[in-house]
Design a protein around this motif. Sequence first.
Motif, PDB file in Angstrom:
ATOM      1  N   SER A 184       0.849  -1.197   0.000  1.00  0.00           N
ATOM      2  CA  SER A 184       0.000   0.000   0.000  1.00  0.00           C
ATOM      3  C   SER A 184       0.881   1.241   0.000  1.00  0.00           C
ATOM      4  CB  SER A 184      -0.836   0.061   1.282  1.00  0.00           C
ATOM      5  OG  SER A 184      -1.814  -0.922   1.326  1.00  0.00           O
ATOM      6  N   PRO A 185       0.365   2.334  -0.562  1.00  0.00           N
ATOM      7  CA  PRO A 185       1.155   3.575  -0.498  1.00  0.00           C
ATOM      8  C   PRO A 185       1.150   4.145   0.915  1.00  0.00           C
ATOM      9  CG  PRO A 185      -1.012   4.020  -1.417  1.00  0.00           C
ATOM     10  CD  PRO A 185      -0.929   2.526  -1.235  1.00  0.00           C
ATOM     11  N   THR A 186       2.315   4.457   1.440  1.00  0.00           N
ATOM     12  CA  THR A 186       2.394   5.138   2.740  1.00  0.00           C
ATOM     13  C   THR A 186       3.403   6.276   2.623  1.00  0.00           C
ATOM     14  OG1 THR A 186       3.938   3.416   3.480  1.00  0.00           O
ATOM     15  CG2 THR A 186       1.662   3.207   4.211  1.00  0.00           C
ATOM     16  N   ALA A 187       3.074   7.374   3.259  1.00  0.00           N
ATOM     17  CA  ALA A 187       3.898   8.579   3.161  1.00  0.00           C
ATOM     18  C   ALA A 187       5.139   8.460   4.057  1.00  0.00           C
ATOM     19  CB  ALA A 187       3.066   9.791   3.602  1.00  0.00           C
ATOM     20  N   PHE A 188       6.157   9.263   3.754  1.00  0.00           N
ATOM     21  CA  PHE A 188       7.238   9.598   4.715  1.00  0.00           C
ATOM     22  C   PHE A 188       8.089   8.425   5.198  1.00  0.00           C
ATOM     23  CE2 PHE A 188       4.088  13.019   6.527  1.00  0.00           C
ATOM     24  CZ  PHE A 188       4.107  13.686   5.320  1.00  0.00           C
ATOM     25  N   HIS A 189       8.581   7.591   4.308  1.00  0.00           N
ATOM     26  CA  HIS A 189       9.383   6.447   4.767  1.00  0.00           C
ATOM     27  C   HIS A 189      10.679   6.862   5.464  1.00  0.00           C
ATOM     28  CE1 HIS A 189       7.337   3.138   2.142  1.00  0.00           C
ATOM     29  NE2 HIS A 189       6.475   3.938   2.732  1.00  0.00           N
ATOM     30  N   ARG A 190      11.127   8.088   5.213  1.00  0.00           N
ATOM     31  CA  ARG A 190      12.382   8.510   5.881  1.00  0.00           C
ATOM     32  C   ARG A 190      12.223   8.655   7.378  1.00  0.00           C
ATOM     33  NH1 ARG A 190      16.298  13.148   3.647  1.00  0.00           N
ATOM     34  NH2 ARG A 190      17.371  12.813   5.647  1.00  0.00           N
ATOM     35  N   LEU A 191      11.001   8.803   7.834  1.00  0.00           N
ATOM     36  CA  LEU A 191      10.790   8.822   9.287  1.00  0.00           C
ATOM     37  C   LEU A 191      11.103   7.451   9.887  1.00  0.00           C
ATOM     38  CD1 LEU A 191       7.369  10.689   9.654  1.00  0.00           C
ATOM     39  CD2 LEU A 191       9.649  11.635  10.094  1.00  0.00           C
ATOM     40  N   ALA A 192      10.984   6.418   9.054  1.00  0.00           N
ATOM     41  CA  ALA A 192      11.188   5.050   9.551  1.00  0.00           C
ATOM     42  C   ALA A 192      12.649   4.630   9.447  1.00  0.00           C
ATOM     43  CB  ALA A 192      10.308   4.065   8.777  1.00  0.00           C
ATOM     44  N   HIS A 206       3.068  17.987  12.908  1.00  0.00           N
ATOM     45  CA  HIS A 206       2.277  18.439  11.768  1.00  0.00           C
ATOM     46  C   HIS A 206       3.108  18.637  10.508  1.00  0.00           C
ATOM     47  CE1 HIS A 206      -1.225  18.616  14.254  1.00  0.00           C
ATOM     48  NE2 HIS A 206      -0.641  19.461  15.089  1.00  0.00           N
ATOM     49  N   ASP A 207       4.400  18.369  10.595  1.00  0.00           N
ATOM     50  CA  ASP A 207       5.250  18.559   9.412  1.00  0.00           C
ATOM     51  C   ASP A 207       6.467  17.645   9.530  1.00  0.00           C
ATOM     52  OD1 ASP A 207       6.033  19.601   6.998  1.00  0.00           O
ATOM     53  OD2 ASP A 207       5.788  21.684   7.632  1.00  0.00           O
ATOM     54  N   LEU A 208       7.141  17.464   8.404  1.00  0.00           N
ATOM     55  CA  LEU A 208       8.353  16.658   8.430  1.00  0.00           C
ATOM     56  C   LEU A 208       9.462  17.400   9.173  1.00  0.00           C
ATOM     57  CD1 LEU A 208       8.359  15.330   4.768  1.00  0.00           C
ATOM     58  CD2 LEU A 208       8.205  13.939   6.844  1.00  0.00           C
ATOM     59  N   PRO A 209      10.365  16.668   9.833  1.00  0.00           N
ATOM     60  CA  PRO A 209      11.503  17.332  10.480  1.00  0.00           C
ATOM     61  C   PRO A 209      12.391  18.027   9.442  1.00  0.00           C
ATOM     62  CG  PRO A 209      11.379  14.987  11.083  1.00  0.00           C
ATOM     63  CD  PRO A 209      10.365  15.220  10.005  1.00  0.00           C
ATOM     64  N   ALA A 210      13.178  18.981   9.909  1.00  0.00           N
ATOM     65  CA  ALA A 210      14.095  19.704   9.012  1.00  0.00           C
ATOM     66  C   ALA A 210      14.971  18.699   8.259  1.00  0.00           C
ATOM     67  CB  ALA A 210      14.968  20.646   9.839  1.00  0.00           C
ATOM     68  N   GLY A 211      15.174  18.961   6.978  1.00  0.00           N
ATOM     69  CA  GLY A 211      16.040  18.075   6.188  1.00  0.00           C
ATOM     70  C   GLY A 211      15.278  17.003   5.426  1.00  0.00           C
ATOM     71  N   GLY A 242       3.902  28.193  -1.091  1.00  0.00           N
ATOM     72  CA  GLY A 242       4.580  27.648   0.090  1.00  0.00           C
ATOM     73  C   GLY A 242       5.984  27.197  -0.224  1.00  0.00           C
ATOM     74  N   GLU A 243       6.548  26.537   0.747  1.00  0.00           N
ATOM     75  CA  GLU A 243       7.939  26.104   0.649  1.00  0.00           C
ATOM     76  C   GLU A 243       8.008  24.855  -0.231  1.00  0.00           C
ATOM     77  OE1 GLU A 243      10.801  24.370   3.963  1.00  0.00           O
ATOM     78  OE2 GLU A 243       9.316  25.788   4.716  1.00  0.00           O
ATOM     79  N   PRO A 244       8.891  24.794  -1.224  1.00  0.00           N
ATOM     80  CA  PRO A 244       8.924  23.621  -2.105  1.00  0.00           C
ATOM     81  C   PRO A 244       9.195  22.338  -1.321  1.00  0.00           C
ATOM     82  CG  PRO A 244      10.460  25.330  -2.860  1.00  0.00           C
ATOM     83  CD  PRO A 244       9.926  25.781  -1.546  1.00  0.00           C
ATOM     84  N   GLY A 245       8.389  21.312  -1.577  1.00  0.00           N
ATOM     85  CA  GLY A 245       8.607  20.023  -0.916  1.00  0.00           C
ATOM     86  C   GLY A 245       7.952  19.912   0.449  1.00  0.00           C
ATOM     87  N   SER A 246       7.299  20.992   0.911  1.00  0.00           N
ATOM     88  CA  SER A 246       6.651  20.894   2.226  1.00  0.00           C
ATOM     89  C   SER A 246       5.299  20.206   2.079  1.00  0.00           C
ATOM     90  CB  SER A 246       6.445  22.291   2.813  1.00  0.00           C
ATOM     91  OG  SER A 246       5.462  22.226   3.823  1.00  0.00           O
ATOM     92  N   VAL A 247       5.000  19.358   3.047  1.00  0.00           N
ATOM     93  CA  VAL A 247       3.731  18.633   2.989  1.00  0.00           C
ATOM     94  C   VAL A 247       2.551  19.594   3.130  1.00  0.00           C
ATOM     95  CG1 VAL A 247       3.748  18.072   5.453  1.00  0.00           C
ATOM     96  CG2 VAL A 247       2.490  16.636   3.868  1.00  0.00           C
ATOM     97  N   ARG A 248       2.810  20.762   3.698  1.00  0.00           N
ATOM     98  CA  ARG A 248       1.729  21.741   3.861  1.00  0.00           C
ATOM     99  C   ARG A 248       1.201  22.266   2.525  1.00  0.00           C
ATOM    100  NH1 ARG A 248       1.723  23.804   9.441  1.00  0.00           N
ATOM    101  NH2 ARG A 248       3.576  22.976  10.440  1.00  0.00           N
ATOM    102  N   GLN A 249       1.959  22.033   1.446  1.00  0.00           N
ATOM    103  CA  GLN A 249       1.478  22.466   0.122  1.00  0.00           C
ATOM    104  C   GLN A 249       0.355  21.581  -0.405  1.00  0.00           C
ATOM    105  OE1 GLN A 249       5.474  21.902  -1.535  1.00  0.00           O
ATOM    106  NE2 GLN A 249       5.017  23.727  -2.712  1.00  0.00           N
ATOM    107  N   VAL A 250       0.271  20.361   0.107  1.00  0.00           N
ATOM    108  CA  VAL A 250      -0.707  19.418  -0.454  1.00  0.00           C
ATOM    109  C   VAL A 250      -2.113  19.872  -0.102  1.00  0.00           C
ATOM    110  CG1 VAL A 250      -1.517  17.035  -0.430  1.00  0.00           C
ATOM    111  CG2 VAL A 250       0.896  17.550  -0.149  1.00  0.00           C
TER     112      VAL A 250
END
Length: 359
Positions: free
Chosen positions: A76-84, A178-183, A195-203
Amino acid sequence: MDPVNVREFEALARERLDPVHYDYFAGAAQDEITVRANESAFVRLALVPRVLRGAAAPALDVTLLGADASMPIVLSPTAFHRLAHPDAERATARAAAAAGTIMIAAMLSTVAIEDIAAEAGKVAADPTLWFQLYVQPDLGFTEAIVRRAEAAGCRALVVTVDSPALGRHERNDRNAFHDLPAGMRCENLRELRGGEPGSVRQVVLSPEISWRHLDRLREITPLPIVLKGALHPLDARLAVERGIDALLVSNHGGRQLDTMPATIDQLPFVAEAVEGRVPLLLDGGVRRGTDVVKALALGARAVAVGRPVLWGLAADGEAGVTRVLEMLRAETAHTLTLCGCDGPSAVTRDLVREVRCCH
Ligand SMILES: Cc1cc2nc3c(=O)[nH]c(=O)nc-3n(C[C@H](O)[C@H](O)[C@H](O)COP(=O)(O)O)c2cc1C
Ligand SMILES: O=C(O)C(=O)c1ccccc1
């Protein structure tokens, strides 16, 4: 100790993850009723095996929208694998390709779709990637990202339609997550305006998305379209009438509207509505090979797994995802054998019965 099943992988992942990120992955909307229901509904279904059929050892491969998968289990599609894990979607893509199954890459990935595809291509000659899309009201962006997915070699678009608004996750509110960590960024969102390019807040998750947007997608791409998250039988029927190629029966792992039915409970109603005209996939709460076989019996061609992949990734990167997929593969083969089936297509409705008990 090495985990011996998917639940033990979750326990290991929990030890390794920042608790805020564990909560993001594990959590769901409001009272988390639906996420619990997804798993507990499988418990209320019993398998009634056939015996003495002299069945051959099971072959697990299935065909999905023209692609061969080595087993009826996809990602399944899941967001943000870099958190893992720092290897993020690269590790997931390698594990899926090596397992010979389909990865549905999330639009909100932390590695660009081109890099995910390149990674999959390193371990398999002909890996299958599908691309999950949140249709954006910025149609220019939507078209641009579809072109990127096509150019990267994705073979289907999986359009998530259960998100006219973001689900309310009280764990994230409590943790102020509410947002990805810096980097870390959503690498597919670089072209999204505002908004900021690549920020999830743009979605933008917009209630204005409608069938007209699906018609437009149909016009702009030859890729097959999978609708993810339509649970109402009337919507399933509309999807077939509109020329949708497959349905992924999903309640977003309980992360959108809480108190939606468990997907395995809803599957028979969707199957009845589509009358076999398009293949069905199901996700939500699949943790065992027995769950896979129950879904096949109730009308799914294949299942997809969300959190189990994240637990494997968090526990041990690519090797962890590989272990999770191989556990599910082995359990499914074993279950088919014990049911007297020589493959997914031998699984029939009569092998499953609803029971009252709670274990
Ligand atoms: C952490 C997390 C992130 C998710 N991100 C997305 C996403 O970006 N797009 C999407 O369509 N579904 C997303 N989902 C939902 C999954 O695709 C899937 O429907 C769900 O996880 C299946 O249930 P399971 O986790 O019980 O296997 C996400 C799920 C989780 C747990
Ligand atoms: O977390 C999710 O389930 C998901 O789909 C999502 C949606 C918008 C932003 C971030 C994640």
